[in-house]
Design an enzyme around this catalytic site. Structure first.
Site, PDB file in Angstrom:
ATOM      1  N   LYS A 168       0.890  -1.105   0.058  1.00  0.00           N
ATOM      2  CA  LYS A 168      -0.081   0.203   0.062  1.00  0.00           C
ATOM      3  C   LYS A 168       0.914   1.235   0.177  1.00  0.00           C
ATOM      4  O   LYS A 168       2.019   1.209   0.425  1.00  0.00           O
ATOM      5  CB  LYS A 168      -0.799   0.022   1.339  1.00  0.00           C
ATOM      6  CG  LYS A 168      -1.923   0.835   1.133  1.00  0.00           C
ATOM      7  CD  LYS A 168      -3.005  -0.291   0.284  1.00  0.00           C
ATOM      8  CE  LYS A 168      -4.494   0.578  -0.161  1.00  0.00           C
ATOM      9  NZ  LYS A 168      -5.552  -0.624  -0.445  1.00  0.00           N
TER      10      LYS A 168
HETATM   11  P1  NAD Z   1     -12.805   7.204  -3.260  1.00  0.00           P
HETATM   12  O1  NAD Z   1     -11.770   8.299  -2.877  1.00  0.00           O
HETATM   13  O2  NAD Z   1     -13.280   6.955  -4.555  1.00  0.00           O
HETATM   14  O3  NAD Z   1     -14.157   7.446  -2.492  1.00  0.00           O
HETATM   15  C1  NAD Z   1     -14.194   7.524  -1.158  1.00  0.00           C
HETATM   16  C2  NAD Z   1     -15.160   8.218  -0.368  1.00  0.00           C
HETATM   17  O4  NAD Z   1     -15.416   8.319   0.886  1.00  0.00           O
HETATM   18  C3  NAD Z   1     -15.445   9.593  -0.876  1.00  0.00           C
HETATM   19  O5  NAD Z   1     -17.060   9.764  -1.331  1.00  0.00           O
HETATM   20  C4  NAD Z   1     -15.052  10.369   0.459  1.00  0.00           C
HETATM   21  O6  NAD Z   1     -15.956  11.654   0.427  1.00  0.00           O
HETATM   22  C5  NAD Z   1     -15.659   9.328   1.329  1.00  0.00           C
HETATM   23  N1  NAD Z   1     -15.239  10.020   2.490  1.00  0.00           N
HETATM   24  C6  NAD Z   1     -13.821  10.209   2.837  1.00  0.00           C
HETATM   25  N2  NAD Z   1     -13.796  10.366   4.157  1.00  0.00           N
HETATM   26  C7  NAD Z   1     -14.824  10.239   4.646  1.00  0.00           C
HETATM   27  C8  NAD Z   1     -15.076  10.381   5.979  1.00  0.00           C
HETATM   28  N3  NAD Z   1     -14.632  10.736   7.026  1.00  0.00           N
HETATM   29  N4  NAD Z   1     -16.458  10.128   6.436  1.00  0.00           N
HETATM   30  C9  NAD Z   1     -17.539   9.647   5.195  1.00  0.00           C
HETATM   31  N5  NAD Z   1     -16.895   9.543   4.173  1.00  0.00           N
HETATM   32  C10 NAD Z   1     -15.681   9.815   3.842  1.00  0.00           C
HETATM   33  O7  NAD Z   1     -12.327   5.853  -2.590  1.00  0.00           O
HETATM   34  P2  NAD Z   1     -12.794   4.333  -2.890  1.00  0.00           P
HETATM   35  O8  NAD Z   1     -11.621   3.991  -4.068  1.00  0.00           O
HETATM   36  O9  NAD Z   1     -13.964   4.377  -3.209  1.00  0.00           O
HETATM   37  O10 NAD Z   1     -12.136   3.572  -1.603  1.00  0.00           O
HETATM   38  C11 NAD Z   1     -13.156   3.694  -0.483  1.00  0.00           C
HETATM   39  C12 NAD Z   1     -12.618   2.555   0.423  1.00  0.00           C
HETATM   40  O11 NAD Z   1     -12.952   1.084  -0.565  1.00  0.00           O
HETATM   41  C13 NAD Z   1     -11.235   2.515   1.083  1.00  0.00           C
HETATM   42  O12 NAD Z   1     -11.535   2.017   2.334  1.00  0.00           O
HETATM   43  C14 NAD Z   1     -10.445   1.917   0.213  1.00  0.00           C
HETATM   44  O13 NAD Z   1      -9.317   1.488   0.820  1.00  0.00           O
HETATM   45  C15 NAD Z   1     -11.413   0.675  -0.276  1.00  0.00           C
HETATM   46  N6  NAD Z   1     -11.133  -0.102  -1.306  1.00  0.00           N
HETATM   47  C16 NAD Z   1     -11.113   0.637  -2.687  1.00  0.00           C
HETATM   48  C17 NAD Z   1     -10.742  -0.295  -3.453  1.00  0.00           C
HETATM   49  C18 NAD Z   1     -10.779   0.124  -4.997  1.00  0.00           C
HETATM   50  O14 NAD Z   1     -10.626  -0.303  -6.121  1.00  0.00           O
HETATM   51  N7  NAD Z   1     -10.718   1.730  -5.187  1.00  0.00           N
HETATM   52  C19 NAD Z   1     -10.643  -1.531  -3.549  1.00  0.00           C
HETATM   53  C20 NAD Z   1     -10.496  -2.169  -2.447  1.00  0.00           C
HETATM   54  C21 NAD Z   1     -11.067  -1.374  -1.241  1.00  0.00           C
END
Ligand code: NAD
Length: 431
Positions: free
Chosen positions: A120
């Site tokens: 990461k």
């Molecule tokens: P992203 O940046 O596209 O979206 C994140 C979202 O969370 C946004 O809407 C943001 O405003 C919101 N957010 C941030 N801080 C916040 C808070 N304090 N309270 C409420 N909402 C909040 O990110 P993503 O890629 O969708 O990732 C989201 C989660 O999924 C993370 O935990 C990430 O590790 C996990 N994840 C992502 C992927 C991927 O393929 N992108 C894969 C596996 C896991």
């Protein structure tokens, strides 16, 4: 308070990454290692990250000002192939958080059978405050600093919170310029035009929805009776919302960092997405009644999907959750103590993060394979292969759960950790 029988043999190893979230990942590991009796000599070798790189670097802002940032990359283990994992741009990023996320990537990749160790990366920055040019400068410079540490057969990056396809394209371009030819396999989650895969953008959210679908079937609940609340409306949360709505569920609440919206009759997702495309957040959308992120978690619903940050399900709110299924789209949304509360309640089916959100890294693996072969698959091929792997992993978790009489989280962790242990035992002391 969680105690385990297997404290670190070398406790000083934990100091570099010490933080709530890293301790949480370590406690999960300890519990799982106890269940499968990880040999004592392999205990710490399997648990602690292999190596990390911390860099400081300057970024030029539109104002002409030059601001310094700190960036991290943690590679958790090198025993099963290159490392793989996302890059996070978020104000709360620390090396301890990045290390915990790298550990979870290791167990996730091993659980679903991918030939990777976990990694990461991250930068403590608020991407919402950057212009497009500043975001490009930051992304390129971070990758430039990482070049000695990564490579298509060493460590492959991907999007995570705060990063997206465009960031991956800049990073791929920066690496490629350095080596003198296009190296699409250096990152996944890229745009299709530069070697991305069909189905990657929606893979994590669709995987979440697919696993929820299977869980609802097991519970005998139809989609027409299913309501969903989602915290986080970024890549994962919005794609999970669209896929679940596509199956026939009613999405009654969504939120992002600015707050949330609730409508028991169902939200208009297309309108929410259109708003976010223009304004970057849900602020000002008014597609329902406003609701806080905290209150959203406690709404009465069939499926609760935390899809933002770690540690949002705590012992305090775990007792008040009113969902039937907790689908952990985010990494590490549930604290160790909250796990105990949920286990005590016994009325909520938890789809643990390392299974629930594994669709992202599975299709990232497909993208890497396609890039290395320069042979690209159709969307239908990608999705069929994704669902086949998710089904296999899900069944393995259910069978492990029955075998050891443990929670679904421990079943998933023991499968992942067990495979990493086996690889280390087979290879010997070096990796
Ligand atoms: P992203 O940046 O596209 O979206 C994140 C979202 O969370 C946004 O809407 C943001 O405003 C919101 N957010 C941030 N801080 C916040 C808070 N304090 N309270 C409420 N909402 C909040 O990110 P993503 O890629 O969708 O990732 C989201 C989660 O999924 C993370 O935990 C990430 O590790 C996990 N994840 C992502 C992927 C991927 O393929 N992108 C894969 C596996 C896991």
């Amino acid at each position: 308070m969680i105690t385990t029988n297997t404290p670190a043999m070398t406790p000083h190893l934990t100091t570099l990454y010490d933080s709530e979230v890293f301790r949480m990942a370590c406690r999960q590991y300890d519990l799982a290692a106890n269940v499968i009796h990880v040999p004592i000599e392999l205990h710490d070798r399997t648990k602690f990250p292999k190596r990390c790189l911390t860099v400081t670097f300057p970024v030029k802002f539109d104002s002409g000002e030059v601001i310094m940032f700190e960036g991290y990359r943690v590679q958790h283990h090198l025993s099963m192939g290159p490392t793989k994992g996302g890059v996070r741009f978020h104000p709360g990023v620390t090396i301890g958080e990045v290390a915990a996320l790298a550990m979870w990537m290791s167990w996730k990749c091993a659980l679903v059978g991918l030939p990777y160790g976990g990694a990461k990366g991250g930068v403590a920055v608020d991407p919402a405050k950057l212009s497009a040019a500043e975001m490009e400068n930051l992304s390129r410079r971070y990758m430039q600093e990482m070049i000695p540490f990564v490579g298509p057969n060493i460590d492959v990056m991907a999007p995570d919170m705060g990063t997206n396809e465009q960031v991956m394209a800049w990073m791929m371009d920066t690496y490629s310029i350095q080596v003198g030819n296009s190296v699409p396999a250096i990152v996944t989650g890229k745009p299709l035009a530069v070697g991305g895969s069909e189905g990657r953008r929606e893979a994590t959210g669709r995987g979440v929805a697919y696993l929820v679908c299977r869980q609802l079937e097991d519970l005998g609940i139809s989609f027409s009776d299913t309501t969903v609340a989602i915290q986080g409306f970024g890549n994962v949360g919005s794609e999970a919302a669209l896929a679940l709505a596509g199956y026939g569920a009613r999405i009654i609440a969504i939120s992002d960092i600015t707050g949330g919206w609730h409508n028991p009759r169902g939200l208009d997702l297309d309108s929410a997405l259109a708003h976010v495309r223009v304004h970057r957040t849900l602020a000002g959308w008014a597609g329902g009644d406003p609701i806080t992120n905290e209150a959203l978690l406690e709404l009465a619903c069939t499926v609760l999907v935390p899809a933002a940050l770690e540690r949002v399900i705590t012992p305090a709110n775990a007792a008040r959750l009113r969902c039937r299924i907790l689908a952990e789209a985010a990494n590490g949304p549930t604290t160790n103590e909250a796990d105990l509360v949920l286990a005590g309640r016994g009325d909520i089916e938890v789809i643990p993060d390392i299974l629930c959100n594994s669709g992202g890294v599975i299709v990232s693996y497909f993208e890497w394979v396609q890039d290395l072969q320069s042979l690209f698959w159709t969307r239908d091929e990608v999705l069929a292969k994704l669902y086949a792997i998710l089904d296999r992993a899900r069944l393995a978790v259910e069978s492990q759960r029955r075998k050891f009489g443990v929670s679904r989280r421990l079943a998933a962790l023991t499968l992942g950790i067990g495979r990493v242990v086996e690889a280390k035992q087979s290879r010997g002391l070096f990796p």
